[in-house]
Structure formats: C-alpha cells, structure tokens
Design an enzyme around this catalytic site. Structure first.
Site, mmCIF file in Angstrom:
data_model
loop_
_atom_site.group_PDB
_atom_site.id
_atom_site.type_symbol
_atom_site.label_atom_id
_atom_site.label_comp_id
_atom_site.label_asym_id
_atom_site.label_seq_id
_atom_site.Cartn_x
_atom_site.Cartn_y
_atom_site.Cartn_z
ATOM 1 C CE LYS A 192 -4.166 1.788 0.195
ATOM 2 N NZ LYS A 192 -5.217 1.615 -0.841
ATOM 3 C CG ASP A 224 -6.657 -0.774 -3.092
ATOM 4 O OD1 ASP A 224 -5.532 -1.047 -3.565
ATOM 5 O OD2 ASP A 224 -7.140 0.377 -3.150
ATOM 6 C CG ASP A 248 -4.752 -13.006 8.497
ATOM 7 O OD1 ASP A 248 -4.852 -14.243 8.547
ATOM 8 O OD2 ASP A 248 -5.529 -12.222 9.079
ATOM 9 C CG ASP A 252 -8.858 -16.471 5.502
ATOM 10 O OD1 ASP A 252 -7.829 -17.154 5.712
ATOM 11 O OD2 ASP A 252 -9.778 -16.353 6.336
HETATM 12 C C1 IPM Z 1 -3.825 -17.441 10.143
HETATM 13 C C2 IPM Z 1 -4.734 -17.069 11.282
HETATM 14 C C3 IPM Z 1 -3.895 -16.441 12.376
HETATM 15 C C4 IPM Z 1 -3.262 -15.191 11.806
HETATM 16 C C5 IPM Z 1 -4.652 -16.133 13.675
HETATM 17 C C6 IPM Z 1 -5.376 -17.342 14.210
HETATM 18 C C7 IPM Z 1 -3.748 -15.555 14.720
HETATM 19 O O1 IPM Z 1 -5.751 -16.235 10.836
HETATM 20 O O2 IPM Z 1 -2.914 -18.263 10.358
HETATM 21 O O3 IPM Z 1 -4.031 -16.945 9.040
HETATM 22 O O4 IPM Z 1 -3.888 -14.124 11.788
HETATM 23 O O5 IPM Z 1 -2.110 -15.273 11.368
HETATM 24 MG MG MG Z 2 -5.793 -15.979 8.732
#
Ligand code: IPM
Ligand code: MG
Length: 358
Positions: A192, A224, A248, A252
C-alpha cells in the site's frame, strides 16, 4: 537419521484432522521407510487448559528440539473471554516467533476434480496455482508500541504499529524469489505504497532484491487492487509476496477460489528450512467433535513437510497422488461435496488416503 516431529493438535477440529495426518505419517514410516518419530504437545486452548498458557514452555521446548512441527488449529468460544495475552491465538503467534518462522507459504491450487465446487465460475479458477509467500514474524502483528490507552481528550484509543526493517523485508523477498525460480518465475509484491511509508520501503527493498533474480518477472500491486484481481482474474498470479497482515487477508480470499478452505495446507519456515506445517483453516468449533471435518489440508501439510523439511520429495508426490486418487474416486467431505459424489467423514477420508498411498 530419524527425524523428530512435534505434533500439536490444538483445539476444535484440530485433534480430529491431525489424527488422520498422523496415520499418513505412520503409514509412510511403516510401509515406505520414512524415518520419523512423533511426540505430542499442547497448544492454544488445550495448552491453556493443560498448563495455564496457550504456549506452555514444554511445548516450545518440544517444538525447538524437533525437526518439524505438525499443527492442527487453535481457538474456540471456550477461551474467547480470556485476556488477549493468554488467548489461544497467542500460542500460534508465540510459536511462530519463538521458532523464527518468518516465511509462510500458502499455496492455493484448484484440483480439477473440484473446479465446480468453487463459488467462482470453473473457467476462472480451473488450473489455478498460486503461492502466497507471507511474512509471518513481523509487521503490525508484532510491532511496538501497541495497546489501548486514554488520549488527551480522556477518550480511549487503540493503536498498533506497522514496522518492517530492511533485513526483514529482504529475507522474505528472497524466499519469494527462490520459490518463484522453481515455479513460473513471476513475483507480484503486494503493498500500500501510495499511503503507508512502511510499504514504500517494502517496495524499494523488493525491487532491489529482484536485481539478483534477472529471470524472475517482478510486478507490484496495491493490496486493494490485489483483492479485486484475485476474484477477477486469479490466474494472472504465480507467487504473491505479502506482509503479515495483507497475507492473512489475501490467503483467506485465495483459499475460497479453490472451492474449500479445507483443502489448503501451509508451511512456515525459518532460515534453515525447519518448518511448522498446518492447514490454513481454523479450529471450526461449530463442527468440532462431529467427525465431518475435512482432513485433506492437514494431510497436504504433511506433504509440504516431506518436501520442504524432510527432503522426501518422492513421498510428498505419493501423498499428493493419494489425495488426487480419492478425489477421483468421488469421495468428498461435506465442505467439498457436490451432487453425485460420496459423502464421507473425517476418518473415512483419512483411511481412504492412507489406502491410496500404494
Ligand atoms: C492465520 C490465522 C492467524 C493469523 C490467527 C489465528 C492468529 O488467521 O494463520 O491466518 O492471523 O495469522
Ligand atoms: Mg488468517
């Protein structure tokens, strides 16, 4: 030489899925000559319950003495009211920091058998193969100062610090370029830099590291835009290099491209290739104890362990092939189930993969 593996099942579905991954390791040991010994320890809520801390001293010592760590997941409603310093997540952050596991590898691959399980159109995700390389022991997760304080107006304010040293940026950038050299030789660095000085430095150092890798094509992208491009045209990416928090979030997002977060393994490596291996999903307390969780992400984490720490690439290929084979057979846990497939539970899926190792 026999390699030592510390097994830390953790909370929620952790113990169920780790049990299946341990069966795979045992099968490799008993049938394919893998020289390993395993020792179990507590982490997360289980660590708190057993020893009053999410990362008991004994667990950190066990992990330090081991060649590799296999981890399930941590956290759950039972421990949510605890002070942040002893919450299960602190166990995970503590072991990452304690072992200096700064390089987090999070692959997002779409199995051809599961292309229709994604919420995106199959043509957008079919053949997808992304590797997110996330910095794991620095950035805003660990930066000081941090806390909640009273400001001059007498109002409470929360604050955290985003900080990266040149050296921290350089070593994770190198890790990303090294991995890109074994893949499609493309690195997209996420920042960013239009707003945050810390990531302006990030961009500068990554650009400098790239000069040592003339065969790798480097691009930069604001976070973004990266979040958008991941759902618009994810196949443009090969290696994505991120800081701790952006990684992180984007990992996901990337996981859902593949159909289920229950399929994705991860490796967290130190400077010497020692690693901790865990599924990228969480402890899923809502389905814990029901025997329906998908053990594949954890079993594929064993495959990454074989590849990155134990130097057993042939056995890693064998595990990957076994997973592919059971998917071909139509076996599916509930999270990846589609019409016409056979719904199986955690143990049944694990047993099928163990049987498919031959
Ligand atoms: C991940 C999880 C962890 C993170 C949490 C549980 C602390 O979300 O491994 O991605 O944020 O790193
Ligand atoms: Mg995570």
């Amino acid at each position: 030489m026999t390699k030592k593996i510390a097994v830390l099942p953790g909370d929620g579905i952790g113990p169920e899925i780790v049990a299946e991954a341990v069966k795979v390791l045992e099968a490799l040991r008993d049938r394919f000559g893998l020289k390993v010994e395993m020792e179990h320890g507590h982490i997360g809520g289980a660590g708190y319950d057993a020893a009053g801390h999410p990362l008991p001293d004994a667990t950190l010592a066990l992990a330090k003495a081991a060649d590799a760590v296999l981890l399930g997941a941590v956290g759950g409603p039972k421990w949510e009211a605890l002070p942040i310093a002893v919450r299960p997540e602190k166990g995970l952050l503590g072991i990452r920091k304690g072992l200096e596991l700064f390089a987090n590898l999070r692959p997002a691959q779409v199995y051809p058998q599961l292309a229709s399980a994604s919420t995106l159109k199959p043509e957008v995700v079919a053949g997808l193969d992304i590797m997110i390389v996330r910095e794991l022991t620095g950035g805003i997760y660990f930066g000081q100062p941090r806390g909640i304080r009273n400001n001059a107006q007498g109002e409470r304010e929360g604050f955290n610090t985003l900080v990266y040293s040149e050296n921290e940026i350089r070593r994770i950038a190198k890790a990303a370029f090294d991995i890109a050299m074994k893949r499609n030789r493309k690195v997209c660095s996420i920042d960013k830099a239009n707003v945050l000085e810390c990531t302006e430095l990030w961009r500068e150092i990554v650009t400098d590291v790239a000069t040592g890798y003339p065969e790798v094509e480097l691009s930069h992208m604001y976070v973004d835009n990266a979040a958008m491009q991941l759902v618009r045209n994810p196949k443009q990416f090969d290696v994505m290099l991120t800081d701790n928090m952006f990684g992180d979030i984007l990992s996901d997002e990337a996981s859902m491209l593949t159909g289920s977060i229950g399929m994705l393994p991860s490796a967290s490596l130190d400077a010497n290739g020692k690693g901790m291996y865990e599924p990228i999903h969480g402890s899923a307390p809502d389905i814990a104890g029901q025997g329906i969780a998908n053990p594949i992400a954890t079993i594929l984490s064993v495959s990454m362990m074989l590849r990155y720490t134990l130097n057993e690439a042939a056995l890693a290929d064998r595990v990957d092939a076994a997973v592919s084979k059971v998917l071909d057979q139509g076996l599916r846990t509930v999270d990846i189930w589609t019409e016409g497939c056979k719904k199986v539970g955690t143990a049944e899926m694990g047993a099928a993969i163990v049987a498919a190792l031959d």
